[in-house]
Motif scaffolding. Structure first.
Motif, PDB file in Angstrom:
ATOM      1  N   CYS A  54       3.615   7.517 -14.848  1.00 51.73           N
ATOM      2  CA  CYS A  54       2.511   8.476 -13.766  1.00 51.73           C
ATOM      3  C   CYS A  54       2.752   7.574 -12.784  1.00 51.73           C
ATOM      4  N   LYS A  55       2.900   6.592 -12.711  1.00 48.71           N
ATOM      5  CA  LYS A  55       3.290   6.240 -11.527  1.00 48.71           C
ATOM      6  C   LYS A  55       2.449   5.610 -10.920  1.00 48.71           C
ATOM      7  N   PRO A  56       0.729   5.107 -11.204  1.00 50.24           N
ATOM      8  CA  PRO A  56      -0.627   5.006 -10.598  1.00 50.24           C
ATOM      9  C   PRO A  56      -0.164   3.910  -9.063  1.00 50.24           C
ATOM     10  N   ASP A  57      -1.307   4.253  -7.923  1.00 53.96           N
ATOM     11  CA  ASP A  57      -1.271   3.842  -7.052  1.00 53.96           C
ATOM     12  C   ASP A  57      -2.563   2.557  -7.835  1.00 53.96           C
ATOM     13  N   VAL A  58      -3.817   3.476  -8.497  1.00 57.77           N
ATOM     14  CA  VAL A  58      -5.135   2.286  -8.703  1.00 57.77           C
ATOM     15  C   VAL A  58      -4.471   2.404  -9.918  1.00 57.77           C
ATOM     16  N   LEU A  59      -4.425   1.814 -10.895  1.00 57.26           N
ATOM     17  CA  LEU A  59      -5.218   1.477 -12.189  1.00 57.26           C
ATOM     18  C   LEU A  59      -6.231   0.754 -12.113  1.00 57.26           C
ATOM     19  N   ILE A  60      -6.910   2.340 -13.489  1.00 57.70           N
ATOM     20  CA  ILE A  60      -8.634   1.528 -13.792  1.00 57.70           C
ATOM     21  C   ILE A  60      -8.309   0.994 -15.247  1.00 57.70           C
ATOM     22  N   CYS A  61      -9.066   0.079 -15.974  1.00 57.74           N
ATOM     23  CA  CYS A  61      -9.122  -0.930 -17.153  1.00 57.74           C
ATOM     24  C   CYS A  61     -10.020  -0.855 -17.872  1.00 57.74           C
ATOM     25  N   ASP A  62     -10.165   0.174 -18.215  1.00 56.74           N
ATOM     26  CA  ASP A  62     -12.290   0.321 -19.052  1.00 56.74           C
ATOM     27  C   ASP A  62     -12.097  -0.681 -21.049  1.00 56.74           C
ATOM     28  N   VAL A 111     -12.582   3.260   8.302  1.00 58.40           N
ATOM     29  CA  VAL A 111     -11.817   2.428   6.995  1.00 58.40           C
ATOM     30  C   VAL A 111     -10.460   1.347   7.590  1.00 58.40           C
ATOM     31  N   SER A 112      -9.882   0.588   7.160  1.00 55.19           N
ATOM     32  CA  SER A 112      -8.691   0.041   6.740  1.00 55.19           C
ATOM     33  C   SER A 112      -7.696   0.370   6.419  1.00 55.19           C
ATOM     34  N   GLU A 113      -6.885   0.508   6.660  1.00 53.07           N
ATOM     35  CA  GLU A 113      -5.037   1.312   6.339  1.00 53.07           C
ATOM     36  C   GLU A 113      -5.667   0.111   5.055  1.00 53.07           C
ATOM     37  N   ASN A 114      -5.720  -1.015   5.082  1.00 55.91           N
ATOM     38  CA  ASN A 114      -5.287  -1.848   3.216  1.00 55.91           C
ATOM     39  C   ASN A 114      -6.861  -1.309   2.497  1.00 55.91           C
ATOM     40  N   VAL A 115      -6.991  -0.749   2.541  1.00 54.10           N
ATOM     41  CA  VAL A 115      -8.294  -0.247   1.425  1.00 54.10           C
ATOM     42  C   VAL A 115      -8.015   1.230   0.995  1.00 54.10           C
ATOM     43  N   ILE A 116      -7.560   1.339  -0.521  1.00 55.51           N
ATOM     44  CA  ILE A 116      -7.396   1.789  -0.491  1.00 55.51           C
ATOM     45  C   ILE A 116      -8.452   3.020  -1.423  1.00 55.51           C
ATOM     46  N   ILE A 117     -10.043   2.603  -1.692  1.00 59.17           N
ATOM     47  CA  ILE A 117     -10.937   3.463  -2.101  1.00 59.17           C
ATOM     48  C   ILE A 117     -12.374   2.946  -1.638  1.00 59.17           C
ATOM     49  N   SER A 118     -12.582   3.906  -0.850  1.00 55.99           N
ATOM     50  CA  SER A 118     -13.931   3.217  -0.515  1.00 55.99           C
ATOM     51  C   SER A 118     -14.958   4.118  -0.655  1.00 55.99           C
ATOM     52  N   GLU A 144       4.505  -7.003 -11.023  1.00 54.51           N
ATOM     53  CA  GLU A 144       5.867  -6.016 -10.971  1.00 54.51           C
ATOM     54  C   GLU A 144       5.723  -4.579 -10.461  1.00 54.51           C
ATOM     55  N   TYR A 145       4.517  -3.940 -10.759  1.00 55.25           N
ATOM     56  CA  TYR A 145       4.768  -2.406 -10.260  1.00 55.25           C
ATOM     57  C   TYR A 145       3.468  -2.366  -8.794  1.00 55.25           C
ATOM     58  N   GLN A 146       2.760  -3.327  -8.946  1.00 51.34           N
ATOM     59  CA  GLN A 146       2.407  -3.924  -7.138  1.00 51.34           C
ATOM     60  C   GLN A 146       0.743  -2.589  -7.574  1.00 51.34           C
ATOM     61  N   PHE A 147       0.601  -2.313  -8.045  1.00 51.33           N
ATOM     62  CA  PHE A 147      -0.328  -1.323  -7.959  1.00 51.33           C
ATOM     63  C   PHE A 147      -1.677  -2.300  -7.949  1.00 51.33           C
ATOM     64  N   GLY A 194      -3.598  -3.695  -3.293  1.00 48.05           N
ATOM     65  CA  GLY A 194      -2.544  -4.926  -4.459  1.00 48.05           C
ATOM     66  C   GLY A 194      -3.589  -5.381  -5.798  1.00 48.05           C
ATOM     67  N   GLU A 195      -5.437  -5.568  -4.730  1.00 49.24           N
ATOM     68  CA  GLU A 195      -6.104  -6.860  -5.824  1.00 49.24           C
ATOM     69  C   GLU A 195      -6.245  -5.904  -7.082  1.00 49.24           C
ATOM     70  N   VAL A 196      -6.832  -7.022  -7.229  1.00 51.02           N
ATOM     71  CA  VAL A 196      -7.233  -6.637  -9.281  1.00 51.02           C
ATOM     72  C   VAL A 196      -8.849  -6.724  -8.854  1.00 51.02           C
ATOM     73  N   LEU A 197      -9.758  -6.003  -8.916  1.00 54.60           N
ATOM     74  CA  LEU A 197     -11.333  -5.965  -8.497  1.00 54.60           C
ATOM     75  C   LEU A 197     -11.854  -5.584 -10.376  1.00 54.60           C
ATOM     76  N   ALA A 198     -12.281  -6.801 -10.942  1.00 56.12           N
ATOM     77  CA  ALA A 198     -13.234  -7.070 -12.097  1.00 56.12           C
ATOM     78  C   ALA A 198     -14.826  -6.692 -11.608  1.00 56.12           C
ATOM     79  N   ILE A 199     -15.037  -5.739 -12.689  1.00 54.64           N
ATOM     80  CA  ILE A 199     -16.728  -4.938 -12.291  1.00 54.64           C
ATOM     81  C   ILE A 199     -17.064  -5.621 -13.804  1.00 54.64           C
ATOM     82  N   VAL A 200     -18.232  -6.283 -13.657  1.00 50.81           N
ATOM     83  CA  VAL A 200     -19.911  -7.004 -14.310  1.00 50.81           C
ATOM     84  C   VAL A 200     -20.063  -6.571 -14.461  1.00 50.81           C
TER      85      VAL A 200
END
Length: 356
Positions: free
Chosen positions: A175-183, A2-9, A207-210, A37-43
Protein backbone atom coordinates in the motif's frame (compact mmCIF):
# COMPACT_ATOMS: atom_id res chain seq x y z
CA UNK A 1 -0.08 25.80 13.92
CA UNK A 2 0.92 22.14 13.46
CA UNK A 3 4.62 21.51 12.64
CA UNK A 4 5.35 20.07 9.19
CA UNK A 5 7.08 17.17 10.95
CA UNK A 6 3.79 16.18 12.60
CA UNK A 7 2.03 13.47 10.56
CA UNK A 8 -1.03 13.03 12.78
CA UNK A 9 -2.22 15.56 15.35
CA UNK A 10 -4.99 14.55 17.79
CA UNK A 11 -6.67 17.24 19.87
CA UNK A 12 -9.16 16.67 22.75
CA UNK A 13 -10.49 13.46 21.21
CA UNK A 14 -13.50 11.81 22.86
CA UNK A 15 -14.86 8.47 21.58
CA UNK A 16 -18.08 6.90 22.86
CA UNK A 17 -19.93 3.63 22.24
CA UNK A 18 -23.66 2.96 22.52
CA UNK A 19 -24.01 -0.29 24.47
CA UNK A 20 -27.48 -1.53 25.47
CA UNK A 21 -28.97 1.97 25.71
CA UNK A 22 -25.97 3.20 27.71
CA UNK A 23 -22.97 5.30 26.70
CA UNK A 24 -19.43 4.05 27.30
CA UNK A 25 -16.64 6.64 26.98
CA UNK A 26 -13.67 4.71 25.59
CA UNK A 27 -11.38 7.69 24.84
CA UNK A 28 -11.38 10.66 27.21
CA UNK A 29 -9.92 13.91 25.88
CA UNK A 30 -6.72 12.62 24.30
CA UNK A 31 -4.28 14.99 22.62
CA UNK A 32 -1.23 13.59 20.85
CA UNK A 33 1.22 14.44 18.04
CA UNK A 34 2.81 11.73 15.91
CA UNK A 35 6.06 12.82 14.28
CA UNK A 36 7.41 11.85 10.87
CA UNK A 37 9.64 8.77 10.90
CA UNK A 38 9.24 7.92 14.57
CA UNK A 39 8.08 4.68 16.19
CA UNK A 40 5.46 5.44 18.84
CA UNK A 41 4.48 2.60 21.17
CA UNK A 42 1.08 2.78 22.86
CA UNK A 43 1.00 0.61 25.99
CA UNK A 44 -1.52 -0.28 28.68
CA UNK A 45 -3.76 -3.04 29.99
CA UNK A 46 -6.50 -4.59 27.86
CA UNK A 47 -9.45 -2.22 27.62
CA UNK A 48 -7.38 0.94 28.12
CA UNK A 49 -8.37 2.26 24.67
CA UNK A 50 -5.20 1.57 22.65
CA UNK A 51 -6.89 -0.01 19.63
CA UNK A 52 -9.93 2.27 19.77
CA UNK A 53 -7.68 5.32 19.53
CA UNK A 54 -5.89 4.11 16.40
CA UNK A 55 -9.10 2.88 14.75
CA UNK A 56 -10.21 6.51 14.62
CA UNK A 57 -7.23 7.17 12.32
CA UNK A 58 -8.62 4.80 9.68
CA UNK A 59 -12.38 5.14 10.22
CA UNK A 60 -12.64 1.58 11.51
CA UNK A 61 -14.61 2.09 14.71
CA UNK A 62 -17.35 -0.49 15.28
CA UNK A 63 -20.82 0.59 14.10
CA UNK A 64 -21.92 1.53 17.63
CA UNK A 65 -18.88 3.77 18.17
CA UNK A 66 -18.56 7.46 17.33
CA UNK A 67 -16.33 10.48 17.87
CA UNK A 68 -18.27 12.89 20.09
CA UNK A 69 -15.61 15.58 20.31
CA UNK A 70 -12.17 16.57 19.09
CA UNK A 71 -10.02 16.75 16.01
CA UNK A 72 -7.71 14.36 14.10
CA UNK A 73 -5.51 16.05 11.52
CA UNK A 74 -3.56 13.90 9.06
CA UNK A 75 -1.13 16.18 7.20
CA UNK A 76 -3.62 19.01 7.66
CA UNK A 77 -6.70 17.00 6.57
CA UNK A 78 -9.47 16.71 9.16
CA UNK A 79 -10.23 12.99 9.43
CA UNK A 80 -13.30 13.44 11.65
CA UNK A 81 -15.10 14.91 8.61
CA UNK A 82 -14.83 11.57 6.76
CA UNK A 83 -17.97 9.51 7.27
CA UNK A 84 -18.46 6.80 4.60
CA UNK A 85 -16.14 4.02 3.42
CA UNK A 86 -15.85 5.88 0.12
CA UNK A 87 -14.65 8.98 1.97
CA UNK A 88 -11.99 6.88 3.70
CA UNK A 89 -10.67 5.20 0.52
CA UNK A 90 -7.95 7.79 -0.05
CA UNK A 91 -6.65 7.36 3.53
CA UNK A 92 -7.22 3.78 4.64
CA UNK A 93 -4.46 1.49 3.39
CA UNK A 94 -2.81 3.93 1.01
CA UNK A 95 -1.89 6.53 3.65
CA UNK A 96 -2.51 4.81 6.99
CA UNK A 97 -2.33 1.00 7.01
CA UNK A 98 -2.91 -1.47 9.86
CA UNK A 99 -1.42 -4.85 10.73
CA UNK A 100 -3.71 -6.71 13.13
CA UNK A 101 -3.01 -9.30 15.82
CA UNK A 102 -4.57 -12.23 13.95
CA UNK A 103 -3.44 -12.33 10.29
CA UNK A 104 -6.38 -14.57 9.36
CA UNK A 105 -8.75 -11.65 9.95
CA UNK A 106 -6.85 -9.73 7.24
CA UNK A 107 -6.45 -12.53 4.67
CA UNK A 108 -9.15 -13.98 2.43
CA UNK A 109 -9.07 -17.78 3.03
CA UNK A 110 -10.36 -18.62 -0.46
CA UNK A 111 -7.89 -16.50 -2.45
CA UNK A 112 -4.25 -17.30 -3.08
CA UNK A 113 -1.61 -15.36 -1.20
CA UNK A 114 -0.16 -13.93 -4.40
CA UNK A 115 -3.48 -12.70 -5.78
CA UNK A 116 -4.19 -10.84 -2.53
CA UNK A 117 -0.90 -8.93 -2.72
CA UNK A 118 -1.38 -8.27 -6.46
CA UNK A 119 -4.87 -6.82 -5.90
CA UNK A 120 -3.49 -4.35 -3.36
CA UNK A 121 -0.64 -3.27 -5.67
CA UNK A 122 -3.01 -2.79 -8.62
CA UNK A 123 -5.35 -0.70 -6.48
CA UNK A 124 -2.81 1.48 -4.68
CA UNK A 125 0.05 1.69 -7.18
CA UNK A 126 -1.96 1.61 -10.43
CA UNK A 127 0.21 -1.04 -12.09
CA UNK A 128 -0.72 -3.79 -14.55
CA UNK A 129 -1.23 -7.31 -13.18
CA UNK A 130 2.06 -8.45 -14.74
CA UNK A 131 3.99 -5.60 -13.12
CA UNK A 132 2.11 -6.16 -9.87
CA UNK A 133 3.04 -9.85 -9.79
CA UNK A 134 6.75 -9.07 -10.16
CA UNK A 135 6.44 -6.53 -7.35
CA UNK A 136 4.43 -8.94 -5.16
CA UNK A 137 7.15 -11.59 -5.48
CA UNK A 138 9.70 -8.96 -4.44
CA UNK A 139 7.63 -7.97 -1.39
CA UNK A 140 7.35 -11.64 -0.41
CA UNK A 141 11.14 -11.94 -0.53
CA UNK A 142 11.46 -8.68 1.45
CA UNK A 143 9.46 -10.12 4.34
CA UNK A 144 11.43 -13.37 4.41
CA UNK A 145 9.27 -15.82 2.42
CA UNK A 146 11.39 -18.46 0.66
CA UNK A 147 10.60 -20.21 -2.65
CA UNK A 148 8.27 -17.33 -3.55
CA UNK A 149 7.36 -18.55 -7.06
CA UNK A 150 5.77 -21.68 -5.61
CA UNK A 151 4.29 -20.09 -2.48
CA UNK A 152 2.74 -17.27 -4.52
CA UNK A 153 -0.05 -19.67 -5.57
CA UNK A 154 -0.68 -21.18 -2.13
CA UNK A 155 -3.57 -20.34 0.20
CA UNK A 156 -3.43 -18.85 3.72
CA UNK A 157 -4.15 -22.21 5.40
CA UNK A 158 -0.92 -23.55 3.86
CA UNK A 159 1.13 -20.95 5.76
CA UNK A 160 2.11 -21.01 9.43
CA UNK A 161 0.96 -18.19 11.76
CA UNK A 162 4.31 -16.44 11.53
CA UNK A 163 4.40 -16.70 7.74
CA UNK A 164 0.84 -15.37 7.47
CA UNK A 165 1.86 -12.37 9.56
CA UNK A 166 4.78 -11.79 7.17
CA UNK A 167 2.30 -11.78 4.27
CA UNK A 168 0.08 -9.25 6.05
CA UNK A 169 3.17 -7.06 6.47
CA UNK A 170 3.92 -7.50 2.74
CA UNK A 171 0.36 -6.39 1.90
CA UNK A 172 0.76 -3.34 4.14
CA UNK A 173 4.04 -2.48 2.36
CA UNK A 174 2.32 -2.85 -1.01
CA UNK A 175 0.00 0.00 0.00
CA UNK A 176 3.09 2.22 0.42
CA UNK A 177 1.66 3.75 3.60
CA UNK A 178 2.79 6.95 5.26
CA UNK A 179 1.81 5.55 8.68
CA UNK A 180 1.80 1.87 9.68
CA UNK A 181 -0.27 0.86 12.72
CA UNK A 182 0.86 -2.45 14.24
CA UNK A 183 -1.91 -3.63 16.55
CA UNK A 184 -0.25 -6.27 18.77
CA UNK A 185 1.08 -8.07 15.65
CA UNK A 186 3.19 -10.58 17.60
CA UNK A 187 0.89 -11.51 20.50
CA UNK A 188 -0.42 -14.72 18.93
CA UNK A 189 3.06 -15.95 17.95
CA UNK A 190 5.60 -17.97 19.93
CA UNK A 191 8.62 -16.15 21.38
CA UNK A 192 11.08 -17.10 18.62
CA UNK A 193 8.76 -16.07 15.78
CA UNK A 194 7.82 -12.93 17.72
CA UNK A 195 11.47 -11.86 17.80
CA UNK A 196 11.79 -12.50 14.04
CA UNK A 197 8.71 -10.39 13.23
CA UNK A 198 9.93 -7.53 15.45
CA UNK A 199 13.34 -7.61 13.76
CA UNK A 200 11.63 -7.60 10.35
CA UNK A 201 9.44 -4.61 11.26
CA UNK A 202 12.47 -2.68 12.55
CA UNK A 203 14.40 -3.35 9.35
CA UNK A 204 11.50 -2.42 7.06
CA UNK A 205 10.78 0.76 9.04
CA UNK A 206 14.35 1.93 8.48
CA UNK A 207 14.32 0.87 4.83
CA UNK A 208 10.94 2.34 3.85
CA UNK A 209 10.96 5.27 6.32
CA UNK A 210 7.30 4.98 7.31
CA UNK A 211 6.02 6.31 10.62
CA UNK A 212 4.93 3.53 12.99
CA UNK A 213 2.42 3.19 15.81
CA UNK A 214 3.02 0.00 17.77
CA UNK A 215 0.22 -1.12 20.09
CA UNK A 216 1.28 -3.56 22.80
CA UNK A 217 0.96 -4.48 26.47
CA UNK A 218 4.50 -5.88 26.47
CA UNK A 219 7.05 -3.35 27.72
CA UNK A 220 9.85 -5.68 26.61
CA UNK A 221 8.68 -5.13 23.02
CA UNK A 222 8.57 -1.37 23.66
CA UNK A 223 12.22 -1.33 24.75
CA UNK A 224 13.33 -3.09 21.59
CA UNK A 225 11.38 -1.18 18.94
CA UNK A 226 10.07 2.25 20.03
CA UNK A 227 11.37 5.83 20.06
CA UNK A 228 8.51 7.32 22.09
CA UNK A 229 5.93 5.75 24.41
CA UNK A 230 2.36 6.76 25.31
CA UNK A 231 1.03 4.96 28.40
CA UNK A 232 -2.76 4.61 28.38
CA UNK A 233 -5.12 3.98 31.27
CA UNK A 234 -8.94 4.13 31.29
CA UNK A 235 -9.15 5.93 27.96
CA UNK A 236 -6.47 8.54 28.62
CA UNK A 237 -2.77 8.95 27.96
CA UNK A 238 -1.38 9.33 31.47
CA UNK A 239 2.33 9.47 30.60
CA UNK A 240 4.26 10.26 27.42
CA UNK A 241 8.04 10.02 27.07
CA UNK A 242 10.99 8.80 25.04
CA UNK A 243 11.82 5.13 25.67
CA UNK A 244 14.88 6.10 27.70
CA UNK A 245 12.89 8.53 29.87
CA UNK A 246 10.14 5.98 30.47
CA UNK A 247 12.50 3.22 31.59
CA UNK A 248 14.97 5.39 33.51
CA UNK A 249 12.68 8.04 34.98
CA UNK A 250 8.96 7.02 34.94
CA UNK A 251 6.67 9.38 36.84
CA UNK A 252 3.11 8.01 36.98
CA UNK A 253 2.27 5.31 39.58
CA UNK A 254 0.54 3.29 36.85
CA UNK A 255 3.74 3.29 34.77
CA UNK A 256 5.61 2.19 37.89
CA UNK A 257 3.19 -0.73 38.23
CA UNK A 258 3.57 -1.75 34.57
CA UNK A 259 7.36 -1.70 34.85
CA UNK A 260 7.23 -3.63 38.14
CA UNK A 261 5.40 -6.45 36.36
CA UNK A 262 8.13 -7.01 33.75
CA UNK A 263 8.87 -10.79 33.57
CA UNK A 264 12.59 -10.06 34.01
CA UNK A 265 11.80 -8.77 37.53
CA UNK A 266 10.05 -11.92 38.74
CA UNK A 267 11.17 -13.14 42.16
CA UNK A 268 14.07 -15.56 41.66
CA UNK A 269 12.97 -18.02 44.34
CA UNK A 270 9.20 -18.11 43.86
CA UNK A 271 9.03 -17.02 40.22
CA UNK A 272 6.14 -14.73 41.19
CA UNK A 273 5.47 -11.56 39.21
CA UNK A 274 4.20 -8.29 40.63
CA UNK A 275 0.49 -7.83 39.80
CA UNK A 276 -1.49 -4.61 39.93
CA UNK A 277 -4.25 -4.87 42.58
CA UNK A 278 -7.89 -4.18 41.74
CA UNK A 279 -9.42 -3.56 38.32
CA UNK A 280 -9.75 -0.60 35.94
CA UNK A 281 -12.80 1.66 36.49
CA UNK A 282 -16.07 1.29 34.59
CA UNK A 283 -16.10 3.58 31.57
CA UNK A 284 -19.89 3.87 31.71
CA UNK A 285 -19.67 6.27 34.65
CA UNK A 286 -17.89 9.61 34.82
CA UNK A 287 -14.51 9.29 36.52
CA UNK A 288 -13.57 11.59 39.38
CA UNK A 289 -9.93 12.48 39.98
CA UNK A 290 -7.13 10.19 38.82
CA UNK A 291 -8.66 7.01 37.37
CA UNK A 292 -5.80 4.92 38.78
CA UNK A 293 -6.15 6.26 42.36
CA UNK A 294 -8.24 3.32 43.77
CA UNK A 295 -5.47 0.88 42.71
CA UNK A 296 -2.50 3.02 43.72
CA UNK A 297 -0.48 2.79 46.95
CA UNK A 298 0.67 6.36 46.28
CA UNK A 299 -2.75 8.02 45.97
CA UNK A 300 -3.39 11.24 47.89
CA UNK A 301 -6.72 12.80 48.88
CA UNK A 302 -6.74 15.05 45.83
CA UNK A 303 -6.37 12.01 43.51
CA UNK A 304 -9.94 10.97 44.38
CA UNK A 305 -11.52 14.38 43.72
CA UNK A 306 -9.61 16.28 41.04
CA UNK A 307 -8.24 15.06 37.73
CA UNK A 308 -4.51 15.82 37.54
CA UNK A 309 -3.36 18.16 34.76
CA UNK A 310 -0.35 17.49 32.55
CA UNK A 311 2.95 18.19 34.33
CA UNK A 312 5.95 18.60 32.01
CA UNK A 313 9.09 16.75 33.07
CA UNK A 314 11.09 17.66 29.93
CA UNK A 315 10.38 18.74 26.34
CA UNK A 316 9.65 15.10 25.48
CA UNK A 317 8.24 13.81 28.77
CA UNK A 318 5.01 14.57 30.66
CA UNK A 319 2.70 12.79 33.06
CA UNK A 320 -0.75 13.32 34.56
CA UNK A 321 -0.13 12.77 38.26
CA UNK A 322 -0.48 15.02 41.31
CA UNK A 323 2.82 13.58 42.55
CA UNK A 324 4.53 16.04 40.18
CA UNK A 325 2.86 19.05 41.78
CA UNK A 326 5.46 21.25 43.58
CA UNK A 327 3.52 20.90 46.86
CA UNK A 328 3.22 17.10 46.70
CA UNK A 329 5.27 15.03 49.15
CA UNK A 330 8.43 13.56 47.64
CA UNK A 331 7.83 9.90 46.75
CA UNK A 332 10.44 7.56 45.30
CA UNK A 333 9.46 5.01 42.68
CA UNK A 334 9.21 1.41 43.96
CA UNK A 335 12.51 -0.24 44.82
CA UNK A 336 11.94 -3.05 42.32
CA UNK A 337 12.23 -0.61 39.37
CA UNK A 338 15.05 1.51 40.75
CA UNK A 339 18.17 0.97 38.65
CA UNK A 340 15.92 -0.97 36.24
CA UNK A 341 18.35 -1.19 33.32
CA UNK A 342 21.09 -2.69 35.50
CA UNK A 343 18.70 -5.26 37.04
CA UNK A 344 17.43 -6.45 33.65
CA UNK A 345 20.98 -6.59 32.24
CA UNK A 346 22.12 -8.69 35.20
CA UNK A 347 19.18 -11.11 34.78
CA UNK A 348 19.92 -11.52 31.07
CA UNK A 349 23.62 -12.10 31.79
CA UNK A 350 22.73 -14.69 34.41
CA UNK A 351 20.46 -16.52 31.95
CA UNK A 352 23.14 -16.52 29.28
CA UNK A 353 25.57 -18.12 31.74
CA UNK A 354 23.00 -20.79 32.65
CA UNK A 355 22.43 -21.63 29.00
CA UNK A 356 26.15 -21.64 28.15
Amino acid sequence: MVSENVIISVNNLVVKFKVRNRLLTAIRNISLDLYKGEVLAIVGESGSGKSVLTKTFTGMLESNGFISNGSILYRGQELTNLKSNKDWESIRGSKIATIFQDPMTSLDPIKTIGSQIVDVIVKHQQLSKTEAKAMALNYMKEVGISDVERRFDEYPFQYSGGMRQRIVIAIALACKPDVLICDEPTTALDVTIQAQILALLKRLQKEYQFTTIFITHDLGVVASIADKVAVMYAGQIIEYATVEELFYDPKHPYTWSLLSSLPQLADEKSGLLFSIPGAPPSLYASIQGDAFAPRSHFAMKIDFTEEPPIFNVSKTHWAKTWLLHPDAPKVDKPEIIQDLHHKISQKMLSKERENA
